[in-house]
Motif scaffolding. Structure first.
Motif, short mmCIF file in Angstrom:
data_model
loop_
_atom_site.label_atom_id
_atom_site.label_comp_id
_atom_site.label_asym_id
_atom_site.label_seq_id
_atom_site.Cartn_x
_atom_site.Cartn_y
_atom_site.Cartn_z
N LEU A 160 0.84 -1.20 0.00
CA LEU A 160 0.00 0.00 0.00
C LEU A 160 0.87 1.25 0.00
O LEU A 160 0.62 2.20 -0.76
CB LEU A 160 -0.92 -0.01 1.22
N LEU A 161 1.88 1.24 0.84
CA LEU A 161 2.80 2.37 0.92
C LEU A 161 3.46 2.65 -0.43
O LEU A 161 3.52 3.80 -0.88
CB LEU A 161 3.84 2.06 1.99
N GLU A 162 3.91 1.61 -1.09
CA GLU A 162 4.54 1.78 -2.40
C GLU A 162 3.53 2.27 -3.44
O GLU A 162 3.87 3.09 -4.30
CB GLU A 162 5.16 0.45 -2.86
N ASN A 163 2.29 1.79 -3.36
CA ASN A 163 1.26 2.23 -4.31
C ASN A 163 0.90 3.69 -4.13
O ASN A 163 0.59 4.40 -5.09
CB ASN A 163 0.01 1.35 -4.17
N VAL A 164 0.93 4.17 -2.88
CA VAL A 164 0.67 5.58 -2.62
C VAL A 164 1.71 6.44 -3.33
O VAL A 164 1.39 7.49 -3.90
CB VAL A 164 0.66 5.86 -1.10
N LYS A 165 2.95 6.02 -3.30
CA LYS A 165 4.02 6.78 -3.96
C LYS A 165 3.77 6.94 -5.45
O LYS A 165 4.23 7.92 -6.06
CB LYS A 165 5.37 6.08 -3.75
N ARG A 166 3.05 6.00 -6.06
CA ARG A 166 2.85 6.02 -7.52
C ARG A 166 1.55 6.70 -7.96
O ARG A 166 1.24 6.73 -9.14
CB ARG A 166 2.90 4.59 -8.05
N VAL A 167 0.79 7.22 -7.01
CA VAL A 167 -0.50 7.85 -7.36
C VAL A 167 -0.27 9.08 -8.23
O VAL A 167 0.62 9.91 -7.96
CB VAL A 167 -1.27 8.24 -6.07
N THR A 168 -1.07 9.22 -9.28
CA THR A 168 -0.96 10.35 -10.19
C THR A 168 -2.09 11.36 -9.95
O THR A 168 -3.09 11.05 -9.31
CB THR A 168 -1.04 9.89 -11.65
N LYS A 169 -1.91 12.54 -10.50
CA LYS A 169 -2.95 13.58 -10.38
C LYS A 169 -4.24 13.11 -11.02
O LYS A 169 -5.33 13.35 -10.49
CB LYS A 169 -2.45 14.87 -11.04
N GLU A 170 -4.13 12.44 -12.15
CA GLU A 170 -5.32 11.95 -12.86
C GLU A 170 -6.11 10.96 -11.99
O GLU A 170 -7.35 10.96 -11.99
CB GLU A 170 -4.93 11.30 -14.18
N GLN A 171 -5.38 10.12 -11.26
CA GLN A 171 -6.06 9.15 -10.39
C GLN A 171 -6.79 9.84 -9.24
O GLN A 171 -7.89 9.43 -8.86
CB GLN A 171 -5.03 8.16 -9.84
N VAL A 172 -6.20 10.90 -8.70
CA VAL A 172 -6.85 11.64 -7.62
C VAL A 172 -8.12 12.31 -8.14
O VAL A 172 -9.17 12.28 -7.48
CB VAL A 172 -5.89 12.69 -7.02
N ILE A 173 -8.05 12.90 -9.32
CA ILE A 173 -9.23 13.55 -9.91
C ILE A 173 -10.32 12.51 -10.17
O ILE A 173 -11.51 12.76 -9.92
CB ILE A 173 -8.85 14.28 -11.22
N GLU A 174 -9.93 11.35 -10.64
CA GLU A 174 -10.91 10.28 -10.89
C GLU A 174 -11.62 9.88 -9.60
O GLU A 174 -12.84 9.69 -9.57
CB GLU A 174 -10.19 9.07 -11.50
N VAL A 175 -10.86 9.75 -8.51
CA VAL A 175 -11.46 9.43 -7.22
C VAL A 175 -12.40 10.55 -6.77
O VAL A 175 -13.52 10.29 -6.30
CB VAL A 175 -10.36 9.20 -6.16
N ALA A 176 -11.95 11.79 -6.91
CA ALA A 176 -12.77 12.94 -6.49
C ALA A 176 -14.13 12.92 -7.17
O ALA A 176 -15.15 13.27 -6.57
CB ALA A 176 -12.04 14.24 -6.78
N ASN A 177 -14.16 12.49 -8.41
CA ASN A 177 -15.42 12.48 -9.16
C ASN A 177 -16.27 11.25 -8.85
O ASN A 177 -17.42 11.17 -9.30
CB ASN A 177 -15.13 12.59 -10.65
N LYS A 178 -15.73 10.31 -8.11
CA LYS A 178 -16.53 9.16 -7.65
C LYS A 178 -17.22 9.44 -6.32
O LYS A 178 -18.19 8.77 -5.96
CB LYS A 178 -15.64 7.92 -7.49
N VAL A 179 -16.69 10.41 -5.57
CA VAL A 179 -17.20 10.69 -4.23
C VAL A 179 -18.55 11.39 -4.34
O VAL A 179 -18.69 12.39 -5.03
CB VAL A 179 -16.19 11.57 -3.46
N GLN A 180 -19.55 10.85 -3.63
CA GLN A 180 -20.92 11.36 -3.71
C GLN A 180 -21.37 11.89 -2.35
O GLN A 180 -21.29 11.18 -1.35
CB GLN A 180 -21.89 10.25 -4.13
N LEU A 181 -21.87 13.12 -2.33
CA LEU A 181 -22.40 13.68 -1.09
C LEU A 181 -23.74 13.03 -0.78
O LEU A 181 -24.64 13.00 -1.62
CB LEU A 181 -22.57 15.19 -1.21
N ASP A 182 -23.86 12.52 0.43
CA ASP A 182 -25.09 11.86 0.87
C ASP A 182 -25.85 12.71 1.88
O ASP A 182 -27.04 12.97 1.72
CB ASP A 182 -24.74 10.49 1.48
N THR A 183 -25.16 13.15 2.94
CA THR A 183 -25.84 13.80 4.06
C THR A 183 -25.04 14.99 4.57
O THR A 183 -23.83 14.91 4.73
CB THR A 183 -26.04 12.79 5.22
#
Length: 427
Positions: free
Chosen positions: A390-413
């Motif tokens: 997990l630690l090694e995978n965090v090092k390889r995270v790209t900006k595009e991957q962060v944006i993709e995650v941000a667009n998956k997050v849904q406000l519920d409450t």
């Protein structure tokens, strides 16, 4: 690189996790009993840790238990409950000195394991249940805990938000139980539930320390008696429905504005490392958008932060605000999320957050209990991803991957706990 050698040994009815490392002069044993959160049993399970630490057949009082621990070179026993996703976990921990570093002491681990056997299999009982005086006294202890949580308004606000957000899911249950359940929990009812837990729960036993020369596998075997092999149930997942706003009032000066998001991203998912980095950028560190913009720039919040729930696929935002700043604070928090979706963060922001996330994980792995918890995460997730991977995978995270995650997050409450004066003004 973390200097830990892990070995997982399936046993008859439980899994033994041996984590060999020379970083610690102590040995840490941790037994994790895992079952599904249920309304029927949540309070009984919350009460058990209090009762189990009050006496056994051989050590019939809490004082005698502590004296025995002192005799074992200051060994420390702790028992508690927690929830991860929709799992209710009872953890029994024993921290003791490593006999290899004590001159003339050859059997300390054996004695520690014998003590744990006493706690688990010879608790202080009478007739066909736990000792009634202990149960009555510890009900009051748990009641005080339940009442104290109500007084902690930040914790209370998050609890209420989760209850509204996940009302038809087991995750909404309060891990410390409910006051109205206590009267019906007799010594026999609690003891019977404890026997059921010992027999039927999924069990993982972790041993951490410099253990290569200690024949730990053989020593631990008597600690677990005959039990039924049990699997870990899967969590429920759902998309955010129509966004809801809940407003409640209390006798407080500082309002609590909390947001509940559904990420539906959990430990075993490929974009989980990117979720970690996203959370760091959004609200996980003092350099995050929430801290800098909501708290520092606009001075709207006494605190503003976010955290992820790694097994239920949720993210929570916490802020403490002046009651009259609700609309403005809400607007700016939502604006920070929109900026994340648009990729409005720099490459330098990303690099710094990845480094802080990696350091945070390393610090956790430098603590014996933290090491156990990170390894246990993948047990619950039924994942092969080790903490080091997990630690090694965090090092390889790209900006595009962060944006993709941000667009998956849904406000519920959106949940607001505000002052009674605000209620009067609204009227």
């Amino acid at each position: 690189m973390v200097d830990t050698l892990e070995k997982v040994i399936p046993k008859n009815g439980f899994d033994l996790h041996l984590l060999h490392t020379k970083k610690f002069k102590t040995i840490h044993l941790s037994l994790k009993f895992t079952t599904k959160l249920t309304r029927e049993n949540v309070t009984k399970r919350a009460l058990l840790p209090y009762v189990l630490q009050q006496g056994t057949d051989q050590f019939p009082t809490a004082m005698k238990l502590r004296q025995r621990l002192d005799e074992l070179y200051g060994t420390v026993l702790s028992i508690d409950t927690s929830k991860k996703g929709e799992h209710h976990i009872l953890t029994v921990r024993l921290e003791l000195a490593n006999e290899q570093y004590i001159s003339g002491e050859a059997n300390l681990l054996d004695k520690g394991i014998e003590f744990l056997q006493e706690v688990l299999y010879q608790p202080k009982t009478e007739a066909d249940g736990f000792d009634s005086k202990i149960v009555d006294r510890e009900k009051q202890t748990l009641l005080s805990k339940i009442e104290a949580l109500t007084e902690d308004k930040m914790s209370f606000a998050n609890t209420r938000m989760i209850e509204e957000m996940c009302q038809d899911e087991a995750y909404h249950l309060r891990v410390h139980g409910y006051q109205e359940d206590l009267a019906a929990i007799t010594p026999k009812v609690l003891f019977d539930y404890f026997q059921e837990m010992l027999t039927n729960d999924h069990l993982d036993v972790f041993v951490v320390g410099d253990i290569e020369e200690l024949a730990v596998e053989d020593k631990v075997a008597p600690l677990v008696r005959t039990r039924k092999p049990a699997t870990i149930a899967d969590n429920q997942f759902k998309d955010a429905g129509q966004q809801q706003t809940i407003v409640e009032h209390d006798d407080i000066n500082q309002a609590k504005l909390h947001f509940g998001y559904r990420t539906n991203i959990t430990y075993q998912d490929g974009d989980y490392p990117a979720l970690h980095v996203f959370n760091g950028l959004f609200g996980g560190f003092p350099s995050s958008k929430l801290f800098l913009n909501v708290r520092e720039k606009h001075s709207l919040a006494y605190y503003a932060a976010s955290r992820i729930e790694s097994h239920k696929g949720l993210m929570f935002v916490f802020s403490g605000i002046a009651p009259e700043q609700y609309e403005k604070a809400k607007s700016i928090i939502l604006e920070q999320m929109e900026q994340m979706r648009q990729g409005e963060f720099t490459d330098n922001n990303l690099a710094e957050t990845k480094e802080m996330t990696v350091n945070q994980l390393r610090e956790t792995l430098d603590n014996p209990q933290g090491m156990i918890e990170l390894h246990y995460q993948r047990v619950l997730a039924k994942s092969a991803l080790s903490p080091e991977q997990l630690l090694e995978n965090v090092k390889r995270v790209t900006k595009e991957q962060v944006i993709e995650v941000a667009n998956k997050v849904q406000l519920d409450t959106i949940y607001l706990l505000t002052s009674k004066e605000a209620e009067s003004n609204e009227a």
